[in-house]
Design an enzyme around this catalytic site. Structure first.
Site, mmCIF file in Angstrom:
data_model
loop_
_atom_site.group_PDB
_atom_site.id
_atom_site.type_symbol
_atom_site.label_atom_id
_atom_site.label_comp_id
_atom_site.label_asym_id
_atom_site.label_seq_id
_atom_site.Cartn_x
_atom_site.Cartn_y
_atom_site.Cartn_z
ATOM 1 N N SER A 118 37.145 -21.600 -19.491
ATOM 2 C CA SER A 118 36.211 -20.191 -19.642
ATOM 3 C C SER A 118 36.835 -20.935 -21.881
ATOM 4 O O SER A 118 37.571 -19.699 -22.067
ATOM 5 C CB SER A 118 36.217 -18.962 -19.428
ATOM 6 O OG SER A 118 35.439 -18.423 -19.715
ATOM 7 N N HIS A 168 33.561 -23.401 -18.865
ATOM 8 C CA HIS A 168 32.960 -22.489 -18.174
ATOM 9 C C HIS A 168 32.235 -21.646 -19.448
ATOM 10 O O HIS A 168 32.975 -21.296 -20.418
ATOM 11 C CB HIS A 168 33.680 -21.565 -17.071
ATOM 12 C CG HIS A 168 33.715 -19.925 -16.375
ATOM 13 N ND1 HIS A 168 32.776 -19.587 -15.437
ATOM 14 C CD2 HIS A 168 32.903 -18.451 -17.166
ATOM 15 C CE1 HIS A 168 32.921 -19.046 -14.986
ATOM 16 N NE2 HIS A 168 32.784 -17.566 -16.142
ATOM 17 N N ASP A 193 30.546 -18.116 -20.713
ATOM 18 C CA ASP A 193 30.209 -16.383 -20.422
ATOM 19 C C ASP A 193 28.761 -15.890 -21.291
ATOM 20 O O ASP A 193 29.485 -15.559 -22.197
ATOM 21 C CB ASP A 193 32.061 -15.676 -20.329
ATOM 22 C CG ASP A 193 32.871 -16.251 -19.280
ATOM 23 O OD1 ASP A 193 31.766 -16.000 -18.795
ATOM 24 O OD2 ASP A 193 34.120 -16.032 -20.183
ATOM 25 N N MET A 237 27.202 -13.133 -21.606
ATOM 26 C CA MET A 237 27.193 -11.327 -22.295
ATOM 27 C C MET A 237 25.889 -10.728 -23.129
ATOM 28 O O MET A 237 26.572 -11.100 -24.319
ATOM 29 C CB MET A 237 28.576 -11.049 -22.383
ATOM 30 C CG MET A 237 29.499 -11.575 -21.797
ATOM 31 S SD MET A 237 31.223 -10.616 -22.677
ATOM 32 C CE MET A 237 32.183 -12.157 -21.340
ATOM 33 N N HIS A 289 28.247 -18.495 -17.050
ATOM 34 C CA HIS A 289 28.008 -17.260 -16.139
ATOM 35 C C HIS A 289 27.150 -16.313 -16.435
ATOM 36 O O HIS A 289 27.932 -15.728 -17.874
ATOM 37 C CB HIS A 289 29.563 -16.798 -15.916
ATOM 38 C CG HIS A 289 30.221 -15.876 -15.693
ATOM 39 N ND1 HIS A 289 31.125 -15.301 -15.427
ATOM 40 C CD2 HIS A 289 29.716 -15.058 -14.613
ATOM 41 C CE1 HIS A 289 31.169 -14.093 -14.932
ATOM 42 N NE2 HIS A 289 29.844 -13.470 -13.901
ATOM 43 N N MET A 318 26.488 -12.774 -17.250
ATOM 44 C CA MET A 318 26.671 -11.142 -16.989
ATOM 45 C C MET A 318 25.362 -10.575 -17.631
ATOM 46 O O MET A 318 25.545 -10.194 -18.508
ATOM 47 C CB MET A 318 28.054 -11.091 -18.050
ATOM 48 C CG MET A 318 29.098 -11.287 -16.625
ATOM 49 S SD MET A 318 31.051 -11.917 -17.741
ATOM 50 C CE MET A 318 30.733 -13.192 -18.469
ATOM 51 N N MET A 352 34.474 -11.955 -9.571
ATOM 52 C CA MET A 352 35.259 -11.836 -10.438
ATOM 53 C C MET A 352 36.801 -10.749 -9.956
ATOM 54 O O MET A 352 36.184 -10.630 -9.076
ATOM 55 C CB MET A 352 34.479 -10.388 -10.906
ATOM 56 C CG MET A 352 33.494 -11.206 -11.899
ATOM 57 S SD MET A 352 33.240 -12.545 -13.565
ATOM 58 C CE MET A 352 35.439 -11.272 -13.915
ATOM 59 N N ASP A 407 37.449 -15.567 -11.196
ATOM 60 C CA ASP A 407 37.386 -15.693 -12.180
ATOM 61 C C ASP A 407 38.095 -13.930 -13.289
ATOM 62 O O ASP A 407 37.346 -13.759 -12.715
ATOM 63 C CB ASP A 407 35.662 -15.826 -13.034
ATOM 64 C CG ASP A 407 35.538 -15.531 -14.200
ATOM 65 O OD1 ASP A 407 36.591 -15.598 -15.451
ATOM 66 O OD2 ASP A 407 33.880 -15.639 -14.918
#
Ligand code: DX5
Ligand code: ZN
Length: 224
Positions: free
Chosen positions: A12, A37, A39, A41, A70, A72, A141, A179
């Site tokens: 990640s 990966h 992330d 956010m 991913h 979020m 998660m 994750d």
């Protein structure tokens, strides 16, 4: 998913040095990472902010790794086309952030990308049974999302096992991604429970020998 398929290592980028992103992506590749990966956010769904489609699109020419995005974020459908155009190969959104799951899954699949659904530690696995037949991956998660470097929540192991059980019982085809808090101390348990994709942030970027760390992670045995 076949037991014989090797584990997919997905470092990640959240734990990378953000002042040197392209070099850090190259390090993932040269250390044996399979997927990158990413992330995303938004400061609403989770109390932190990272990056969006612009950064992903600018990293795209620097790497041939699978870009595992991913989200979020609240209202993941709003910028979905932008993430698809930025070069995402997989897009995983949170079950808790969307009402019309199937519509988003269809949009991702129509773009010929892999569609994933993620769940936070407080969401019961069985709440997802209506969408599980349609997704390519389920992201468990194993920490409360928002920050890297947190400790693996032990109850996650049974949640992975339940997803393995449901997949087998119904003949569904999703991969199981785990994750949060995956490191040298937890990877054996996570893989043993049946995870197919291991996301790993701080343990990868903090490893004295990241290639050796990934070799170990990728050689783990999964439960039959
Ligand atoms: C957490 C993110 C994870 C995070 C994992 O909200 O979704 O991908 O980067 O980091 P580690 O491996 O440090 O727990
Ligand atoms: Zn993640």
């Amino acid at each position: 998913m076949e037991f014989a398929d090797p584990i997919i290592a997905a470092p990640s980028l959240l734990a990378a040095d953000f002042a040197r992103l392209a070099e850090e992506v190259a390090k993932v590749r040269s250390s044996g990472g399979d997927w990158l990966h990413l992330d995303v956010m938004d400061g609403h769904f989770v109390p932190n902010l990272t990056f969006g489609p612009l950064v992903i699109s600018q990293l795209r020419p620097h790497s041939d790794l699978v870009f595992d995005v991913h989200l979020m974020v609240e209202r993941p459908g709003d910028l979905l086309d932008e993430y698809l155009a930025a070069g995402a190969d997989t897009i995983t959104f949170h079950w808790e952030a969307e009402v019309h799951h199937h519509r988003l899954i269809q949009r991702i699949k129509a773009a010929k990308k892999l569609a994933g659904i993620a769940l936070v530690p407080s969401t019961p696995v069985d709440a997802l049974t209506a969408v599980l037949p349609y997704v390519d991956q389920v992201l468990v998660m194993s920490v409360n999302p928002g920050f890297g470097g947190q400790s693996y929540i032990p109850a996650s192991t049974d949640r992975i096992r339940r997803l393995v059980e449901l997949r087998k019982k119904h003949g569904w085809g999703y991969r199981i991604s785990v994750d949060g808090g995956v490191n040298s101390g937890t990877m054996v348990e996570v893989a043993g429970a049946g995870a197919d994709i291991l996301v790993t942030g701080s343990a990868f970027f903090g490893a004295p020998d990241p290639a050796e760390y990934l070799r170990r992670l990728k050689s783990l045995r999964r439960s039959p």
